[in-house]
Design a protein around this motif. Sequence first.
Motif, PDB file in Angstrom:
ATOM      1  N   LYS A   1      13.901  -5.787  30.809  1.00 54.83           N
ATOM      2  CA  LYS A   1      14.226  -4.315  30.177  1.00 54.83           C
ATOM      3  C   LYS A   1      14.506  -4.292  28.772  1.00 54.83           C
ATOM      4  N   ASN A   2      13.788  -3.439  28.157  1.00 56.46           N
ATOM      5  CA  ASN A   2      14.028  -3.398  26.641  1.00 56.46           C
ATOM      6  C   ASN A   2      13.851  -1.786  26.161  1.00 56.46           C
ATOM      7  N   ALA A   3      13.713  -1.821  24.941  1.00 50.63           N
ATOM      8  CA  ALA A   3      13.778  -0.550  24.275  1.00 50.63           C
ATOM      9  C   ALA A   3      12.728   0.572  24.968  1.00 50.63           C
ATOM     10  N   ALA A   4      11.748  -0.099  25.602  1.00 53.37           N
ATOM     11  CA  ALA A   4      10.618   0.946  26.024  1.00 53.37           C
ATOM     12  C   ALA A   4      11.053   1.748  27.102  1.00 53.37           C
ATOM     13  N   ASN A   5      12.103   1.043  27.893  1.00 54.95           N
ATOM     14  CA  ASN A   5      12.493   1.903  29.316  1.00 54.95           C
ATOM     15  C   ASN A   5      13.744   2.858  28.634  1.00 54.95           C
ATOM     16  N   GLU A   6      13.842   3.128  27.283  1.00 55.83           N
ATOM     17  CA  GLU A   6      14.813   3.828  27.092  1.00 55.83           C
ATOM     18  C   GLU A   6      14.312   5.409  27.001  1.00 55.83           C
ATOM     19  N   SER A   7      15.304   6.339  26.843  1.00 54.48           N
ATOM     20  CA  SER A   7      14.681   7.554  26.552  1.00 54.48           C
ATOM     21  C   SER A   7      14.876   7.528  25.030  1.00 54.48           C
ATOM     22  N   PRO A   8      14.068   8.787  24.579  1.00 57.99           N
ATOM     23  CA  PRO A   8      13.531   9.005  23.048  1.00 57.99           C
ATOM     24  C   PRO A   8      14.925   9.275  22.281  1.00 57.99           C
ATOM     25  N   GLU A   9      15.001   8.895  21.194  1.00 61.71           N
ATOM     26  CA  GLU A   9      16.079   9.065  20.232  1.00 61.71           C
ATOM     27  C   GLU A   9      16.758  10.501  20.351  1.00 61.71           C
ATOM     28  N   TRP A  10      15.717  11.622  20.326  1.00 68.21           N
ATOM     29  CA  TRP A  10      16.369  12.948  20.262  1.00 68.21           C
ATOM     30  C   TRP A  10      16.958  13.193  21.227  1.00 68.21           C
ATOM     31  N   LEU A  11      16.660  12.626  22.450  1.00 70.29           N
ATOM     32  CA  LEU A  11      17.467  13.023  23.696  1.00 70.29           C
ATOM     33  C   LEU A  11      18.903  12.149  23.579  1.00 70.29           C
ATOM     34  N   LYS A  12      18.890  11.010  23.166  1.00 70.32           N
ATOM     35  CA  LYS A  12      20.038  10.450  23.127  1.00 70.32           C
ATOM     36  C   LYS A  12      21.193  11.029  22.365  1.00 70.32           C
ATOM     37  N   LYS A  13      20.658  11.340  21.130  1.00 73.14           N
ATOM     38  CA  LYS A  13      21.556  12.129  20.268  1.00 73.14           C
ATOM     39  C   LYS A  13      22.242  13.324  20.630  1.00 73.14           C
ATOM     40  N   HIS A  14      21.561  14.009  21.705  1.00 72.96           N
ATOM     41  CA  HIS A  14      22.388  15.257  22.225  1.00 72.96           C
ATOM     42  C   HIS A  14      23.392  15.231  23.498  1.00 72.96           C
ATOM     43  N   PHE A  15      23.538  13.947  23.954  1.00 74.78           N
ATOM     44  CA  PHE A  15      24.386  13.571  24.764  1.00 74.78           C
ATOM     45  C   PHE A  15      25.767  13.769  24.108  1.00 74.78           C
ATOM     46  N   ASP A  16      26.813  14.616  24.887  1.00 68.58           N
ATOM     47  CA  ASP A  16      28.091  14.884  24.415  1.00 68.58           C
ATOM     48  C   ASP A  16      28.194  15.611  23.119  1.00 68.58           C
ATOM     49  N   ASP A  17      26.982  16.364  22.933  1.00 67.20           N
ATOM     50  CA  ASP A  17      27.104  17.174  21.703  1.00 67.20           C
ATOM     51  C   ASP A  17      27.675  18.576  21.879  1.00 67.20           C
ATOM     52  N   VAL A  18      28.829  18.577  21.156  1.00 69.21           N
ATOM     53  CA  VAL A  18      29.403  19.998  21.395  1.00 69.21           C
ATOM     54  C   VAL A  18      28.827  21.346  21.039  1.00 69.21           C
ATOM     55  N   GLU A  19      28.127  21.196  19.984  1.00 68.90           N
ATOM     56  CA  GLU A  19      27.418  22.369  19.507  1.00 68.90           C
ATOM     57  C   GLU A  19      26.115  22.959  20.554  1.00 68.90           C
ATOM     58  N   SER A  20      25.473  22.043  21.119  1.00 68.51           N
ATOM     59  CA  SER A  20      24.396  22.367  21.796  1.00 68.51           C
ATOM     60  C   SER A  20      24.553  22.346  23.418  1.00 68.51           C
ATOM     61  N   ALA A  21      25.753  21.891  23.788  1.00 69.80           N
ATOM     62  CA  ALA A  21      26.054  21.854  25.291  1.00 69.80           C
ATOM     63  C   ALA A  21      26.445  23.056  26.032  1.00 69.80           C
ATOM     64  N   ASP A  22      25.988  23.361  27.263  1.00 65.19           N
ATOM     65  CA  ASP A  22      26.243  24.532  27.931  1.00 65.19           C
ATOM     66  C   ASP A  22      27.147  24.276  29.072  1.00 65.19           C
ATOM     67  N   VAL A  23      27.560  23.002  29.142  1.00 63.94           N
ATOM     68  CA  VAL A  23      28.343  22.795  30.586  1.00 63.94           C
ATOM     69  C   VAL A  23      29.473  21.762  29.982  1.00 63.94           C
ATOM     70  N   VAL A  24      30.647  21.633  30.406  1.00 63.00           N
ATOM     71  CA  VAL A  24      31.708  20.761  30.096  1.00 63.00           C
ATOM     72  C   VAL A  24      32.340  20.042  31.455  1.00 63.00           C
ATOM     73  N   PHE A  25      32.394  18.980  31.266  1.00 62.60           N
ATOM     74  CA  PHE A  25      32.996  18.010  32.392  1.00 62.60           C
ATOM     75  C   PHE A  25      34.289  17.609  32.170  1.00 62.60           C
ATOM     76  N   VAL A  26      35.403  18.020  32.766  1.00 62.83           N
ATOM     77  CA  VAL A  26      36.662  17.639  32.147  1.00 62.83           C
ATOM     78  C   VAL A  26      37.362  16.522  33.486  1.00 62.83           C
ATOM     79  N   VAL A  27      37.421  15.257  32.873  1.00 61.87           N
ATOM     80  CA  VAL A  27      37.805  14.115  33.650  1.00 61.87           C
ATOM     81  C   VAL A  27      39.019  13.359  33.177  1.00 61.87           C
ATOM     82  N   GLU A  28      40.116  13.448  33.870  1.00 63.33           N
ATOM     83  CA  GLU A  28      41.188  13.014  33.510  1.00 63.33           C
ATOM     84  C   GLU A  28      41.835  13.454  32.314  1.00 63.33           C
ATOM     85  N   GLY A  29      41.656  14.830  32.365  1.00 59.49           N
ATOM     86  CA  GLY A  29      42.036  15.656  30.935  1.00 59.49           C
ATOM     87  C   GLY A  29      41.232  15.436  29.623  1.00 59.49           C
ATOM     88  N   LYS A  30      39.928  14.341  29.731  1.00 69.76           N
ATOM     89  CA  LYS A  30      39.149  14.340  28.853  1.00 69.76           C
ATOM     90  C   LYS A  30      37.832  15.148  28.911  1.00 69.76           C
TER      91      LYS A  30
END
Length: 539
Positions: free
Chosen positions: A357-386
Amino acid sequence: MSDLLNKWKIFQELSDELKRNIRLAVVFDGGAIYVTKDDQVFGFGRNEFGFLGTGDKQSRTEHTKIEQLCGQNIQDLEFSSETFFAISATGSVNAWGRNDNGQLGLGTKKDTWIPIKIERNLGTKRVVQVACSDDHTLVLTSDREVFSFGRNNFGQLGLGHKDDQTVPIKLDFPATGGVVTAIACLCYSSIALLDSGELFAWGKNEAGILGQSADVKEQNIPRKVPGLEGITIKRIVCGYSHALALTNDGKVYSWGWNGSGQLGNGTKQRSHEPTLIIGNFGRIRDVAAHYNYTISAAVTEADEVFAWGRFNGMPNLIPKKTSFTSLDEVFAKIPNYCAVTFRPLRLKLDDELIEEKNAANESPEWLKKHFDDVESADVVFVVEGKKIHAHKAILIMRCAVFKTMFLGNWKESNESEQIIEHRSYDVFFAFLKYFYTNQVDLQPDLALELFDLAHFYQMTDLQKECLIIIKRGVTVENAASIYDRAILLAAKELKEFVFKFCMDHLTAVVNTEGFKLLKDDVAKDFFIRAVQQGAFKND
């Protein structure tokens, strides 16, 4: 059938039927060991150094069964010139070969040419990696402890002294907040990689392999390799006396001996500090080095293979593009008996080679950068108050449960904030991150909770990833609780794996607090199965 298996001359004459039945194989010095799909282990070919584990040093034209390894579900085979190790799925280790410095960890300095299980100090541990030189050995356990044994004349065991050890002894690392994820051995020194991306080295500073100046001759405890500040290392490999470190952004640093140009820096001069290899080849996703032959190699994200050092019969001072299709093929084409596997060849049921397993199995960088992105997100999960920010479109595409939730007539369909109860923040964060990265980065204890979560959301691919981590993390102390959880989740594969682990460490497991907490019906069923397996027979 895997074309790569046929790249190795020693396998070319085997029947197609036999090759289709091989799931794991290694090659060394004109000999080969392979594991079949029904868990039988065979050796054949040259045996000058006792590699085949047959009790002698006689070469074999006939394929000879290695009885001590059969039925153990061998998952890894590691070796140097004269020491050999086999790791089972339950984390036990068998060792054989030369042992004049105690490098087999068997409590003696007597050579053995048949595999013998290492018991002292590892009997209740689950080993996930072995690294070895001709004279000393390191093992890494599932709980990220490092043990060392063998020759210690330069402090290469990292124990703070120079006394040889014939049994595994636990190392102490400086408090950094990180844990060891990988280990490597060189001729007279050792290196460890932490999950923080830091490297630690110890032993003889041969040709600068510790990354220290020439004034430092040796060090007998782990110390951080200087010159890599602010750089995150994701993989470390070593040759006889040089090292290659792959960073998380696809670059490679090298240091140590450089007589054939194996550092790839355009010279034959040794380097006492990590230096970038020369070349413009984009992101590198994996690297390799020969333990006793001065060659280095790398494969890029574009699947281009480069090699440098002693290659094509001459020194190559900078990486050169080859016609090979994989790193394994580079090592298959080294002349004569120097052709060895730098890692076991692992084959799926359909006979296609399993890549590490290596970087070839990873998602593209642009997709990784959008995880937990406040500005572009359209759904928020609240877990233990976070809060964890995500995108409905990504979740819908990858998970049928989320698709039904957000596109169906559920009350959650139109809500931008989802309250998650009875789940931990760390695990749910890792769960959502998987949608964006295709990777799981959790310790085994949390991976079990993530497996449960993946089961609830019907994410079978994530369950498989969790199983790998959980299996690596099974110990005597947690085996009973994992067995119980596997029953509740109807996870048959995990249940059978843990049960076999318990059989291998029965007395220790039964005496743990975790086992005492099992429900009566679960404990009863366990003992019935153990009896059926012959666990309590009197010999």
